[in-house]
Motif scaffolding. Structure first.
Motif, PDB file in Angstrom:
ATOM      1  N   ALA A 257       0.816  -1.214   0.000  1.00 38.86           N
ATOM      2  CA  ALA A 257       0.000   0.000   0.000  1.00 38.86           C
ATOM      3  C   ALA A 257       0.849   1.264   0.000  1.00 38.86           C
ATOM      4  O   ALA A 257       0.315   2.377   0.033  1.00 38.86           O
ATOM      5  CB  ALA A 257      -0.935   0.003   1.208  1.00 38.86           C
ATOM      6  N   THR A 275       2.768   1.739  -5.269  1.00 37.88           N
ATOM      7  CA  THR A 275       1.676   1.112  -4.530  1.00 37.88           C
ATOM      8  C   THR A 275       0.856   0.199  -5.433  1.00 37.88           C
ATOM      9  O   THR A 275       0.645   0.485  -6.613  1.00 37.88           O
ATOM     10  CB  THR A 275       0.755   2.181  -3.907  1.00 37.88           C
ATOM     11  OG1 THR A 275      -0.325   1.535  -3.243  1.00 37.88           O
ATOM     12  CG2 THR A 275       0.186   3.100  -4.966  1.00 37.88           C
ATOM     13  N   SER A 278      -4.592  -0.388  -1.648  1.00 38.58           N
ATOM     14  CA  SER A 278      -4.776   0.253  -0.350  1.00 38.58           C
ATOM     15  C   SER A 278      -5.294  -0.733   0.690  1.00 38.58           C
ATOM     16  O   SER A 278      -5.839  -1.786   0.358  1.00 38.58           O
ATOM     17  CB  SER A 278      -5.765   1.423  -0.480  1.00 38.58           C
ATOM     18  OG  SER A 278      -7.020   0.955  -0.947  1.00 38.58           O
TER      19      SER A 278
END
Length: 309
Positions: A257, A275, A278
């Motif tokens: 993330a 990334t 999330s």
């Protein structure tokens, strides 16, 4: 076959996976099919892939769930990439991995997981076809290796005494049952130190189970590979039951993330770290008091979820 098992954090998992009617989902540790049955209820034109290394569990799933909208694979959850490749599935919308031992495995004395079953054979194999058993570990590993396993995987502060006493005892006779091992542990852990630790054999049995089944080996790699198999917006939900597993999942998801990880003094990014998505939940989702009351084995469960960008 009777397969009694209460699925932990069942509603929380289904909510976190956000199951779509036409989606493709994977239950990497199908067990008795509790989580799978709830996923399947929400599918119309979608597909569920059930994976389990315990053939007895997989057979129960087949009986319980049938063949409609489901494909089965007898494999370790870490073989997810291979299973999906063989099924010619490129991307999936959700992945679930419940890393705990099922109640059936614990309560079936023939499987040798429980320190409460005195006459049970020291086995602890999740995949009954594999060679290495807890009996092999206890009777053939040298003292230092036993100490390291019990200390690191069981986080047992009396690991040195337990390992020493195991080696002493096995010189007299083969340690073949859970009861024999419990007796050794019992005399290795001082009574004064037993307050608030539960059964004195709990940590050692956990350590042996992790070693026999290689539970921590390749877990980080599995998680990263699983995320690459998720479609955009897909989620992976992982239930852990002890701190060693949870630490790996937590750190892996945090890394996935995170964008640039270069030192702050560098003027431009040189790490190329990007990334992958999330965190669905920054803190782990825990069982509620009602679930813990109904199923005490859920008490240590933690659910972490990652969403692909």
């Amino acid at each position: 076959m009777i397969f009694a098992h209460k699925s932990v954090l069942l509603n929380e998992c289904i909510e976190a996976l956000n199951v779509r009617q036409d989606g493709i989902y994977v239950d990497c540790t199908a067990g008795g099919g509790g989580h799978s049955s709830k996923i399947l209820e929400r599918l119309t034109s979608g597909l569920l892939v059930d994976i389990d290394k315990d053939i007895e569990a997989l057979n129960v799933c087949k009986q319980r769930l049938g063949e409609k909208n489901v494909k089965y694979a007898h494999a370790d959850f870490k073989d997810l990439d291979k299973v999906l490749t063989e099924l010619q599935i490129d991307g999936v919308d959700g992945i679930l991995a419940d890393l705990g031992v099922s109640s059936y495995q614990i309560d079936n004395p023939e499987r040798g997981f429980s320190y409460m079953a005195a006459d049970a054979p020291l086995d602890m194999k999740m995949d009954v076809s594999q060679v290495l058993s807890a009996k092999d570990v206890v009777n053939t590993y040298d003292e230092y290796k036993l100490f390291s396993i019990i200390r690191d995987y069981g986080e047992e502060k009396f690991a040195k005494q337990i390992a020493r006493n195991i080696v002493i005892e096995r010189k007299q006779r083969v340690i073949a049952t859970c009861g024999q091992l419990v007796q050794i542990i019992d005399k290795s852990v001082p009574y004064a130190a037993r307050k608030n630790i539960g059964h004195p054999a709990k940590r050692t049995f956990q350590a042996l189970r992790i070693e026999v089944n290689g539970e921590l080996d390749g877990l980080d790699e599995f998680l990263r590979c699983a995320v690459t198999r998720l479609n955009s917006g897909g989620r992976i939900a992982v239930i852990t039951f002890h701190s060693l597993e949870d630490r790996i999942v937590k750190h892996c998801f945090a890394d996935l993330a995170t964008d640039c990880v270069c030192p702050p003094y560098l003027p431009v990014c040189v790490c190329n770290h990007r990334t992958q998505g999330s965190l669905y939940n920054k803190k782990p989702i825990l069982p509620g008091s009602d679930e813990i009351t109904e199923n005490s084995r859920s008490q240590s469960a933690k659910l972490r979820v990652f969403q692909k960008k």
